[in-house]
Each structure stands twice: as C-alpha cells, then as structure tokens.
Design an enzyme around this catalytic site. Sequence first.
Site, PDB file in Angstrom:
ATOM      1  N   LYS A 173       8.730   0.344   4.546  1.00  0.00           N
ATOM      2  CA  LYS A 173       8.128   1.619   4.159  1.00  0.00           C
ATOM      3  C   LYS A 173       9.214   2.507   3.554  1.00  0.00           C
ATOM      4  O   LYS A 173      10.118   2.958   4.252  1.00  0.00           O
ATOM      5  CB  LYS A 173       7.494   2.310   5.371  1.00  0.00           C
ATOM      6  CG  LYS A 173       6.855   3.660   5.050  1.00  0.00           C
ATOM      7  CD  LYS A 173       6.248   4.276   6.296  1.00  0.00           C
ATOM      8  CE  LYS A 173       5.637   5.644   6.026  1.00  0.00           C
ATOM      9  NZ  LYS A 173       5.063   6.248   7.249  1.00  0.00           N
ATOM     10  N   GLY A 219       5.037   7.805   1.682  1.00  0.00           N
ATOM     11  CA  GLY A 219       5.824   6.680   1.204  1.00  0.00           C
ATOM     12  C   GLY A 219       4.982   5.512   0.748  1.00  0.00           C
ATOM     13  O   GLY A 219       3.754   5.538   0.784  1.00  0.00           O
ATOM     14  N   THR A 220       5.686   4.460   0.321  1.00  0.00           N
ATOM     15  CA  THR A 220       5.080   3.245  -0.200  1.00  0.00           C
ATOM     16  C   THR A 220       5.586   2.060   0.612  1.00  0.00           C
ATOM     17  O   THR A 220       6.756   2.020   0.996  1.00  0.00           O
ATOM     18  CB  THR A 220       5.453   3.047  -1.678  1.00  0.00           C
ATOM     19  OG1 THR A 220       5.122   4.244  -2.399  1.00  0.00           O
ATOM     20  CG2 THR A 220       4.687   1.893  -2.281  1.00  0.00           C
ATOM     21  N   VAL A 221       4.703   1.080   0.861  1.00  0.00           N
ATOM     22  CA  VAL A 221       5.040  -0.062   1.703  1.00  0.00           C
ATOM     23  C   VAL A 221       5.116  -1.319   0.846  1.00  0.00           C
ATOM     24  O   VAL A 221       4.230  -1.582   0.015  1.00  0.00           O
ATOM     25  CB  VAL A 221       4.005  -0.250   2.831  1.00  0.00           C
ATOM     26  CG1 VAL A 221       4.400  -1.408   3.731  1.00  0.00           C
ATOM     27  CG2 VAL A 221       3.868   1.027   3.643  1.00  0.00           C
ATOM     28  N   ASP A 264      -2.621  11.181  14.017  1.00  0.00           N
ATOM     29  CA  ASP A 264      -3.201  10.683  12.759  1.00  0.00           C
ATOM     30  C   ASP A 264      -3.816   9.301  12.968  1.00  0.00           C
ATOM     31  O   ASP A 264      -3.589   8.381  12.186  1.00  0.00           O
ATOM     32  CB  ASP A 264      -2.119  10.627  11.671  1.00  0.00           C
ATOM     33  CG  ASP A 264      -2.735  10.544  10.262  1.00  0.00           C
ATOM     34  OD1 ASP A 264      -3.950  10.839  10.122  1.00  0.00           O
ATOM     35  OD2 ASP A 264      -2.027  10.185   9.313  1.00  0.00           O
ATOM     36  N   GLY A 267       0.835  -1.196   0.000  1.00  0.00           N
ATOM     37  CA  GLY A 267       0.000   0.000   0.000  1.00  0.00           C
ATOM     38  C   GLY A 267       0.869   1.244   0.000  1.00  0.00           C
ATOM     39  O   GLY A 267       2.095   1.179   0.012  1.00  0.00           O
ATOM     40  N   SER A 268       0.217   2.406  -0.020  1.00  0.00           N
ATOM     41  CA  SER A 268       0.950   3.676  -0.018  1.00  0.00           C
ATOM     42  C   SER A 268       0.215   4.672   0.853  1.00  0.00           C
ATOM     43  O   SER A 268      -0.984   4.545   1.101  1.00  0.00           O
ATOM     44  CB  SER A 268       1.099   4.225  -1.443  1.00  0.00           C
ATOM     45  OG  SER A 268      -0.171   4.453  -2.033  1.00  0.00           O
ATOM     46  N   GLY A 269       0.982   5.663   1.358  1.00  0.00           N
ATOM     47  CA  GLY A 269       0.421   6.701   2.204  1.00  0.00           C
ATOM     48  C   GLY A 269       0.872   8.070   1.766  1.00  0.00           C
ATOM     49  O   GLY A 269       1.330   8.272   0.637  1.00  0.00           O
TER      50      GLY A 269
END
Length: 405
Positions: free
Chosen positions: A246, A229-231, A350, A224-226
């Site tokens: 991450k 960054g990307t995991v 968050d 996934g991504s946030g």
Amino acid sequence: MEIQSLWSFNGSHNSMTGPLPENIGNLTHLIEIDLSYNKFSGGIPSTIGNCLALNILLLQGNSFMGGIPYLADLQNLNYLDLSSNNLSGKFPPFLVNLPSFLFLNLSSNNLEGELPVTGVFSNLSALDVRGNPKLCGGIQGLHLPLCYRQEPKKAQRKPLKLILVIVIVASFLALSLFLLWICLMRRSKKQPQAVSTTLNFHPQISYGELLNATGGFSSENFIGSGSFGTVFKGILSSGGSVVAVKVLNLQQKGASRSFMAECQALRNIRHRNLVKVITACSNTDFQGNDFKALVYELMSNGSLEKWLHPEEELEQNSLNILQRINIATDVASAISYLHHQCQTPLIHCDLKPQNVLLDNNMTAHVGDFGLAQLLPKFNTREDINQFSSLGIKGTIGYAAPGNFS
C-alpha cells in the site's frame, strides 16, 4: 479547560499570547493538541503529562522557554514537535524510553549537552535536532561535534588505613558475589531450561526493494486504491513472499496521519482475523521525495465488496450461506478482539466490505486501520458517554452495507 471530554484541539496559526494554562492537564481524553505558530511564552506546563491518551503534541513556532517538561507517562505519544522555540537545557532521559515515538522534532532551540544514541535518537529519519549549536554526540548521520569530556584529576594519595578498609570491603563483596554465582549455577542445573522465544521484529525494507517487487509499481500489479493510497501486488526478493504493498499518496491531506495511525494500531495487535502487516517503509524515493508504504500479507481472494457486489454476475463469485456466516463470524471475532482484548481498546472507525479481505480459505481479515483510534480504558459509564462525542469517521456519503444474508 473544563471540557474534559474534548479529544482534539487545533488552535494553530493564530496570535494567542501569554503562558499556556496549567489546567490543560485536566483534558485527560485529549488525543491531539495543535497550538503551533502562535505567540505563547513562558514554560511548557508539566501538567500536559496528565493527558495520558495523547498521540500528537504540536507546539512548534512559539516562544516557549525553559526545559522540556516531564512527559514520561504519555506511553501513546508518537509525534512530538517543539521546534522553533526558546527551549534550553539538556535532553530529559524519558525521551529515550517512550515506546511509541514515530517522529521527534526539537530543531531551532537552545538545547545543549550530549545527544543520546538509543530509542528515537537512533533513527535519523524520525529525528530533527538542527539549529541547536550547543549539542554534541548523537549518531553519526547527525554530523554533530564530539563531546568534550574533562579528564578526571589524578587521585590524591589516600591514607594507608583508608586504602586497607577499601581493599577489605571490596574483597568481601567479591567473595559474596562469587558464592552467589555458584548457588545460582547449581540451581539452574537442577531446573529444566525454559525454551527461549525469539521476538519477530519487522524486517527493514527500502524504496528500491519495493520498486523492484512491484515491477516499478506497474499497472499489471495494480490491485486497487483507497482514500489515501494505492495497493500493488509484489514479490519480495528476500524469500520470494507474495505481498500487497500500500503506497501512501502523501499529496492527499491526512495521508501522513493515516500512515502513523495505521502503524500505531498494527504495532501490538495480533489476531487471525486481522490483516497481517509484514513491515513498513518511511523513506525517500530516487528523486528525494517523501515515500511511505505499508507491506501486508496478500489476500488472494480480494475484498468482500467484490464478492457481495461483483462487476459481472459470475457463479464462481457468489457466496453460499455457510461462507457468509463464517465471514460474519470472522469479522465479529476481530472487532471483539479490538474492543475488549487489546491492552488499549482500538476503534476501527471505517468497517465496510472494502476493508474486509479474504484469503485462500475464504477466511475474513479486517484491514485498513488508517482511521483507527486508540482509546484509554474507562472506569465508569459516564466516562464512556463523555467520549462518545467523537466525530463521525469513515466513508463519507453512501457506503454499500456489509449484507451477509
């Protein structure tokens, strides 16, 4: 400088002149100060050392003179940039002992003397001292000249009586130490030896190892991504552990600060309902670009968001009432630990279903501390109310509620 509840001040890239006010030390709740690239002069006021909550101090690109002030009480300081000034003198010893340093930039000044080789001075990637021609020593990677040590002059012949006194005193001290050692040895034999504990330090890991672990950060291992960054899923070559990597998108504004905040937040916290960080990587890739990544224990059941709002309504992805209660309890336990049981209280900033991850046993773990804030402990309710003026952080716009019912 009477706004004592101020937590962040950015006055960079202006034309402010004159000395920095001494009463800046009254802003005891400040977490970040950025006064870089102005025309400040004079000495850096030592009262900055009273801002005990300070994480980031940026004063580069000015005309400050004199020595580096005493900042030994800033135990949360992790980013200090005093480059491109007119600072002089030797390095104060406290810089070696500050525990939270992630980066120290003292380049382009007139500092002199021998550079230490411990603390932040032992980490080449976290230190910049270029442009100080009078420096010597330091670790090998800095390529500084060796320090010249003047050989002591030959001792003059001492009078016989003085030599006799010195020999008698030295003999007495040696005998006393010997007797003390014997007493301690006898006492230690009588008492059962305590079981020694081994500190578990985070292992070092390189960009190449993470590249191999994730199959070149392939789409097959994408999780996934946030925001920053990307995991990716990965398997470490040392031990075969399955992890989540991450990778920070350093082109995204705030990604580097998010990396530092998460490292700072996860450095000393341990709880069964927090995502366990295995290690971190701050290096360069094979093209010489900056690379930052965090390595976590893999949560095999993904995020709570996917269970509350699945893309396809599948029966196996539904949560029963007991699982929902357990997850809510786990999250509450983690937040209670962060707010009330940490040495320095920590606010997540968050908390949402995407940042609650589930392991094999459907135990919830709170993760993603990129926006977390370390807060000083307050003595009165008035202090708490003053600090409640922090800006709103977290997901902007609509965020799906963590509805466990």
